[in-house]
Design an enzyme around this catalytic site. Structure first.
Site, mmCIF file in Angstrom:
data_model
loop_
_atom_site.group_PDB
_atom_site.id
_atom_site.type_symbol
_atom_site.label_atom_id
_atom_site.label_comp_id
_atom_site.label_asym_id
_atom_site.label_seq_id
_atom_site.Cartn_x
_atom_site.Cartn_y
_atom_site.Cartn_z
ATOM 1 N N GLY A 37 2.433 2.269 11.078
ATOM 2 C CA GLY A 37 3.345 3.392 10.978
ATOM 3 C C GLY A 37 3.943 3.822 12.300
ATOM 4 O O GLY A 37 4.576 4.872 12.387
ATOM 5 N N SER A 74 3.126 -2.363 10.427
ATOM 6 C CA SER A 74 4.592 -2.302 10.500
ATOM 7 C C SER A 74 5.241 -3.626 10.100
ATOM 8 O O SER A 74 6.182 -4.105 10.739
ATOM 9 C CB SER A 74 5.043 -1.883 11.905
ATOM 10 N N GLU A 81 -5.575 -5.118 10.450
ATOM 11 C CA GLU A 81 -4.593 -4.070 10.694
ATOM 12 C C GLU A 81 -4.895 -3.409 12.040
ATOM 13 O O GLU A 81 -5.777 -2.555 12.137
ATOM 14 C CB GLU A 81 -4.578 -3.043 9.559
ATOM 15 N N HIS A 120 -9.792 0.611 4.754
ATOM 16 C CA HIS A 120 -8.517 0.842 5.443
ATOM 17 C C HIS A 120 -8.741 1.761 6.639
ATOM 18 O O HIS A 120 -9.563 2.676 6.601
ATOM 19 C CB HIS A 120 -7.492 1.455 4.481
ATOM 20 N N ASN A 153 0.846 -1.192 0.000
ATOM 21 C CA ASN A 153 0.000 0.000 0.000
ATOM 22 C C ASN A 153 0.882 1.243 0.000
ATOM 23 O O ASN A 153 1.493 1.583 1.010
ATOM 24 C CB ASN A 153 -0.907 -0.021 1.242
ATOM 25 N N LYS A 174 -0.123 4.271 -0.310
ATOM 26 C CA LYS A 174 -0.861 5.380 0.312
ATOM 27 C C LYS A 174 -0.720 6.642 -0.541
ATOM 28 O O LYS A 174 -0.730 6.565 -1.758
ATOM 29 C CB LYS A 174 -0.384 5.577 1.749
#
Length: 250
Positions: free
Chosen positions: A174, A216, A168, A96, A9, A11
């Site tokens: 992140g 991550s 997720e 997401h 992804n 983003k």
């Protein structure tokens, strides 16, 4: 046997030059090292056409990060599945956590999108997961149950072959924090259990559906994560945006 999927992804990152350069590198390196794993790439909307053109004819799937559930119509700023098909896009990510958290995307709207996409022969990557506050207050399973039952409401059994799920944990996106393999396995097992309870006969679907872990994921932890019984791949952010780290996931 369930498919192992590595989904990158990107983003809202990378310039056009960087995105196209990365796509060329992926085309050169990934097919030779994929070892049967499915590679998916989700560029930003502006870069979809260029990336899809570069990867055309390969086994690497190019996906969109979002879509509006409609044919061509007056929805300013949105993208139709019909337009995505013209570019050769076969996969769309739905739900997401960043879209849920910052853009107010609800389970019911995710459900509407999923129905529209499956009806139009797309593969759907549906994301579920809890925030740090929800985990610390003991609501992880309650939240994920709602996301599954509301997000997948009314999906016919024959459509699940075009559906992939991703767990997720929002607190691990992140942040450098990663759910332990045991934590991830616990939730993935729960997700299968929830899918098995959606309708009569769903147990077989639950056993065959791929569930990815996103939070991550990096080359140095993916192999440990994939040793868990119910983890079938990774939804990868930062590590998918450089060829060395993306290749390292395979």
């Amino acid at each position: 046997m369930r498919k192992t999927v590595i989904a990158g992804n990107w983003k809202m990152n990378l310039s056009e030059k960087e995105a196209l350069s990365l796509a060329h590198s992926i085309k050169e390196k990934i097919p030779a090292i994929s070892k049967g794993r499915i590679s998916m790439i989700f560029p930003s909307t502006l870069h979809l056409a260029g990336v899809a053109k570069i990867l055309q004819g390969t086994e690497i799937l190019v996906g969109a990060q979002n879509v509006y559930p409609s044919g061509l119509a007056a929805f300013t700023g949105e993208t139709s599945p019909e337009q995505l098909k013209e570019l050769g896009v076969k996969v769309v990510m739905i739900g997401h956590s960043e879209r849920r958290q910052f853009l107010g995307e609800t389970n019911s709207f995710c459900n509407e999108k999923i129905h529209f996409l499956l009806k139009n022969d797309f593969i759907v990557l549906y994301c579920v997961g809890e925030t740090l506050m929800e985990r610390e207050s003991g609501k992880t399973f309650e939240v994920i149950s709602s996301q599954i039952r509301e997000g997948l409401k009314g999906i016919h059994s024959h459509s699940f072959s075009n559906l992939i799920l991703a767990y997720e944990p929002v607190w691990a996106i992140g942040t450098g924090k990663v759910a332990t393999p045991a934590q991830a396995q616990e939730v993935h097992f729960f997700i299968r259990k929830e899918i098995a309870g959606l309708f009569l006969g769903a147990k077989e679907i639950a056993e065959s559906i791929s569930i990815l872990y996103g939070g991550s994921v990096k080359p140095d932890n993916i192999q440990t994560l994939l040793k868990e019984k119910d983890l079938d791949g990774g939804l990868v952010g930062g590590a998918s945006q450089k060829i060395d780290t993306y290749a390292g996931l395979f």
